[in-house]
Structure formats: C-alpha cells, structure tokens
Enzyme design. Structure first.
Site, PDB file in Angstrom:
ATOM      1  N   CYS A  36      91.313  18.484 -19.025  1.00 55.07           N
ATOM      2  CA  CYS A  36      91.465  18.864 -20.419  1.00 55.07           C
ATOM      3  C   CYS A  36      91.571  20.388 -20.527  1.00 55.07           C
ATOM      4  O   CYS A  36      91.054  21.114 -19.679  1.00 55.07           O
ATOM      5  CB  CYS A  36      90.246  18.364 -21.182  1.00 55.07           C
ATOM      6  SG  CYS A  36      90.164  18.854 -22.899  1.00 55.07           S
ATOM      7  N   SER A  38      89.918  22.115 -22.468  1.00 56.90           N
ATOM      8  CA  SER A  38      88.559  22.656 -22.582  1.00 56.90           C
ATOM      9  C   SER A  38      87.903  22.785 -21.205  1.00 56.90           C
ATOM     10  O   SER A  38      87.012  23.614 -21.023  1.00 56.90           O
ATOM     11  CB  SER A  38      87.700  21.816 -23.531  1.00 56.90           C
ATOM     12  OG  SER A  38      87.499  20.537 -23.017  1.00 56.90           O
ATOM     13  N   HIS A  41      89.114  26.116 -20.078  1.00 54.64           N
ATOM     14  CA  HIS A  41      88.403  27.158 -20.818  1.00 54.64           C
ATOM     15  C   HIS A  41      86.954  27.277 -20.339  1.00 54.64           C
ATOM     16  O   HIS A  41      86.449  28.382 -20.126  1.00 54.64           O
ATOM     17  CB  HIS A  41      88.450  26.876 -22.317  1.00 54.64           C
ATOM     18  CG  HIS A  41      87.884  27.977 -23.132  1.00 54.64           C
ATOM     19  ND1 HIS A  41      88.623  29.074 -23.498  1.00 54.64           N
ATOM     20  CD2 HIS A  41      86.640  28.183 -23.609  1.00 54.64           C
ATOM     21  CE1 HIS A  41      87.856  29.909 -24.168  1.00 54.64           C
ATOM     22  NE2 HIS A  41      86.650  29.400 -24.260  1.00 54.64           N
ATOM     23  N   HIS A  72      85.931  14.579 -18.638  1.00 50.91           N
ATOM     24  CA  HIS A  72      85.419  13.689 -19.692  1.00 50.91           C
ATOM     25  C   HIS A  72      86.477  12.723 -20.209  1.00 50.91           C
ATOM     26  O   HIS A  72      86.290  12.078 -21.224  1.00 50.91           O
ATOM     27  CB  HIS A  72      84.844  14.526 -20.853  1.00 50.91           C
ATOM     28  CG  HIS A  72      85.836  15.496 -21.430  1.00 50.91           C
ATOM     29  ND1 HIS A  72      85.925  16.798 -21.014  1.00 50.91           N
ATOM     30  CD2 HIS A  72      86.796  15.344 -22.365  1.00 50.91           C
ATOM     31  CE1 HIS A  72      86.896  17.416 -21.680  1.00 50.91           C
ATOM     32  NE2 HIS A  72      87.441  16.548 -22.502  1.00 50.91           N
ATOM     33  N   GLU A  73      87.601  12.619 -19.497  1.00 49.36           N
ATOM     34  CA  GLU A  73      88.697  11.742 -19.955  1.00 49.36           C
ATOM     35  C   GLU A  73      88.993  10.721 -18.861  1.00 49.36           C
ATOM     36  O   GLU A  73      89.958  10.861 -18.133  1.00 49.36           O
ATOM     37  CB  GLU A  73      89.958  12.579 -20.220  1.00 49.36           C
ATOM     38  CG  GLU A  73      89.740  13.788 -21.120  1.00 49.36           C
ATOM     39  CD  GLU A  73      90.996  14.659 -21.272  1.00 49.36           C
ATOM     40  OE1 GLU A  73      91.984  14.434 -20.540  1.00 49.36           O
ATOM     41  OE2 GLU A  73      90.976  15.553 -22.121  1.00 49.36           O
ATOM     42  N   GLU A 147      90.815   9.390 -24.606  1.00 46.52           N
ATOM     43  CA  GLU A 147      90.019  10.501 -25.135  1.00 46.52           C
ATOM     44  C   GLU A 147      90.895  11.595 -25.771  1.00 46.52           C
ATOM     45  O   GLU A 147      90.715  11.926 -26.951  1.00 46.52           O
ATOM     46  CB  GLU A 147      89.103  11.040 -24.029  1.00 46.52           C
ATOM     47  CG  GLU A 147      87.917  11.834 -24.557  1.00 46.52           C
ATOM     48  CD  GLU A 147      88.203  13.290 -24.814  1.00 46.52           C
ATOM     49  OE1 GLU A 147      87.359  13.954 -25.438  1.00 46.52           O
ATOM     50  OE2 GLU A 147      89.278  13.786 -24.413  1.00 46.52           O
ATOM     51  N   ARG A 200     108.019  22.313 -22.353  1.00 43.85           N
ATOM     52  CA  ARG A 200     107.125  21.655 -23.312  1.00 43.85           C
ATOM     53  C   ARG A 200     107.880  21.128 -24.534  1.00 43.85           C
ATOM     54  O   ARG A 200     107.506  20.107 -25.089  1.00 43.85           O
ATOM     55  CB  ARG A 200     106.025  22.618 -23.715  1.00 43.85           C
ATOM     56  CG  ARG A 200     105.108  22.888 -22.527  1.00 43.85           C
ATOM     57  CD  ARG A 200     103.790  23.469 -22.921  1.00 43.85           C
ATOM     58  NE  ARG A 200     102.856  23.239 -21.824  1.00 43.85           N
ATOM     59  CZ  ARG A 200     101.575  23.550 -21.847  1.00 43.85           C
ATOM     60  NH1 ARG A 200     101.051  24.085 -22.916  1.00 43.85           N
ATOM     61  NH2 ARG A 200     100.801  23.291 -20.812  1.00 43.85           N
TER      62      ARG A 200
END
Ligand SMILES: [Zn+2]
Length: 390
Positions: A36, A38, A41, A72-73, A147, A200
């Site tokens: 992710c 985050s 980061h 966390h995914e 997630e 992108r």
C-alpha cells in the site's frame, strides 16, 4: 515461519516462531498481500506518521526503530483456530480480513503496529469476527484488493456523488485507480482522470475513466465534461441577474414561489463536479482550490501527513466543500468483496506486479518510481526476488 521485518526503513527476511492465535483469533497462511502507499510512507516517515495517529488517540503505531512486519491487504487460507472461536471458516478455506487485531485490552492496526504483525510473512493472525469468506470463483489475487478497493468505496460513498455529476479524479496511483473503478461501478456517468504519467493514465482508462487529462499540459477542470460549471465570479453574477430578470417577467405567479420550488429541486445551485484528491502531496489542496469551479465538492483521499497550506479566500469565494475521508466500515469491506466477486468493479488493471518475500525491497523501489506499477502483491510462496509483471 519466514517474515519480512522493517527496522529503520531496512527490510530483513527473518525466521520467526509460528504465531499463536489468542481467543477469537485465527492464523492464516498468507497467499497474497498487496503493498500500500501507506506502507511506503510508513517505511520512510514512521515517526511522523505515528505522532499524527497518536494525536487522534492511537498510540500503537510502530516507531522507526521498532521492527514491524508491514502488510494489511491480504488473502489467506485458514491454518489454525484459536480458543473460543466460532468456526465460521473451515480450515483450508480462503478469507480476507479487516486489518484490526486485539492485543490485551487494545486493538491495533495490523501491519502497522509492533503488536499486530502484517502480511509480508508466511502467516498472519487475524480476528475471526473480522474475516470474510472469499467466494469460490473469486481469484486469490483479486480478493487481496478488497482492502484498497474498500477505501475507494468508502470515499465514493462519503462524497455523496450523484450519477449525473461529473467526477474528477486527480492522481491515478493505486488510490486514484480504485476510486475510478468504484465510481464507474457505482454508475457515475462521467469520470475525468488526470495524472502526470502516461502509464498511469493508460491504467485509468482500463479502470473505466471516460476523459483522460495529461496533468503536464492540461486541467481536469477544462474538458468537455466541464460544460455547465461556473468557473468565474462574473458568470455567477450573470446567472443571478439573468435568472431574476426571467422570473420577474413571469406573470401571475410570484417569483419567490418559483424560487422556493427551484431551491427544493436543487436548480438554484450551480452544477458542480465532485473532485477526488488522490495524490496526497503538499500543495495539492491549494492546486484544486485554485482551479476547481464554484461549489465543487473536494474529497481528500490522498494521505498527506505533512503540514500543508492553501488559500481559504479562494475556497470561500467559490463556496467549495472540503471533505476528508479515511478507511471503511466492516459493512463496506464486505460489500467491496461482494462487488469484486460479482465482477461489478474493474479492479484487475490495478494488479501490475508480483514478488516473493525476498523481493519486498525491490518492490518498494519499483513502486516509488511510480510510472510502471500500481499494485504489487507479495506472495510468500514465491521465490521471486525481483518484481515480475502480472
Ligand atoms: Zn492500505
């Protein structure tokens, strides 16, 4: 079991004892875990991140010197039941999990706390109450997108956008792409997407964006989809005087009554887009505030942890709505999984790479370069130490 720890921003593949599930918890064998924004980061600015979250009352985020297992995914397979579990999922079944974990009296963020190791490991502990079965026909990799797609579903819900309103998505990284896919799955007719990178923008098109804007040369507020939006004060004044001139010409019915009626139907509010800020860098709010049309609603989804500045005077003059969003509810998490299973949402363009535990560092480097990748999945069963294209 093998796990990747992050200490002072350095990844290390280590061997650890098998996790022991507490009451109401399950151990999962991790089959896919997304990286992710985050995570990137947190790796670089853990202390700043932890201090911000501590200010809102959660003190359990990892500090840079504390070894943490990120991730966390994830999609996992149920390996072990802890005491006092209810047995919702048979051993061997695939599940996704809401990344929160009880530890003593506290609840921690899975993959962002030293008290709740994440999914860059062969096994992860989850709360049974927060797990959801992956439908049989849903791909394990796509399920791992539950997630991040739930973050987007929540953002779109909180935006209150109508199907006939123009959506403007600024930034087509993983968050922006997820928002685009959810907007289209929600029936929003026109989605304008802007990004600096051609790679992108191509992914944005695959996720369903209708209008693509090269942010190097153009503005997402200056396309065919901007017709009917009020962009200058002069236009607004003309609208006010022009409307009143027309109303005053109508005989018999008093103009105030027509005005009241128009207010109820929303006709007195200028048409306006809903803008999703999905970059999360300082200066983005100012850029949107200075270029968005009157009455635009700005939903800030990108996570900027730095101090930022913008000119409220511009936002005031345009009567902009500024709304901030984070995370999702268990209901939204479960609904997102269902949407993925139904094929309702175009999420697969997000999956661009895959790597084993030994390649986490390489994957973070590839993601920092931005152009080539959106979501890279870590598969602990893979031996790949460099990122393979999906
Ligand atoms: Zn995330």
């Amino acid at each position: 079991v093998r796990a990747v720890t992050c200490t002072d921003g350095v990844f290390e593949l280590v061997e650890r004892p098998s996790p022991v599930p507490g009451p109401g918890q399950l151990v999962l064998d991790v089959h896919a875990c997304g990286i992710c924004g985050s995570d990137l980061h947190a790796r670089a600015h853990a202390d700043e991140f932890a201090a911000t979250v501590a200010e809102v009352g959660y003190d359990g985020m990892f500090r840079s010197h504390e070894p943490v297992v990120l991730g966390h995914e994830f999609t996992g397979v149920v390996a072990e039941h802890g005491p006092r579990t209810r047995g919702f999922h048979a051993p061997g079944s695939r599940v996704v999990a809401f990344p929160l974990l009880r530890h003593g009296d506290d609840v921690h963020l899975t993959g962002l706390s030293p008290h709740a190791d994440g999914g860059f490991a062969e096994q992860v502990v989850v709360e049974e109450a927060m797990t959801f079965a992956v439908p049989d026909h849903l791909d394990t990799d796509v399920a791992a997108l539950t997630e991040p797609m739930a973050v987007a579903l929540h953002a779109v819900r909180r935006s209150g956008i109508g199907k006939r309103q123009t959506a403007v998505v600024v930034g087509c990284g993983p968050v922006g792409l997820a928002v685009i896919a959810i907007l289209k799955a929600s029936g929003v007719r026109t989605v304008v997407a802007s990004d600096l990178s051609a790679g992108r923008r191509a992914l944005a098109a695959q996720c369903g964006a209708d209008v693509l804007v090269d942010a190097n040369t153009g503005s997402p507020f200056d396309t065919g989809a901007s017709r009917g939006h009020v962009t200058t004060a002069a236009q607004l004044f003309e609208l006010a005087v022009g409307s009143m001139e027309k109303l005053r010409r109508i005989p018999v019915v008093p103009w105030e009554r027509i005005w009241k009626l128009a207010e109820v139907t929303g006709a007195t509010t200028p048409q306006h887009p809903v803008v999703f800020e999905c970059v999360g860098a300082p200066g983005m709010i100012e850029r949107i505030v200075s270029s968005a049309p009157f009455r635009a609603r700005v939903v800030v989804v990108g996570v900027c942890m730095a101090t930022d500045r913008f000119r409220p005077g511009l936002a005031i003059n345009k009567e902009l709505d500024l709304r901030f969003v984070l995370g999702y509810t268990p209901g939204e998490f479960r609904e997102t999984l269902q949407w993925l299973a139904d094929g309702r949402v175009a999420a697969t363009p997000l999956l661009t790479g895959r790597v084993g535990l030994g390649g986490v560092d390489d994957a973070f480097t590839a993601l920092a370069a931005a152009d080539r990748h959106a979501k890279i999945l870590v598969d602990p069963r893979s031996d790949a130490v460099t990122v393979e294209r999906c």
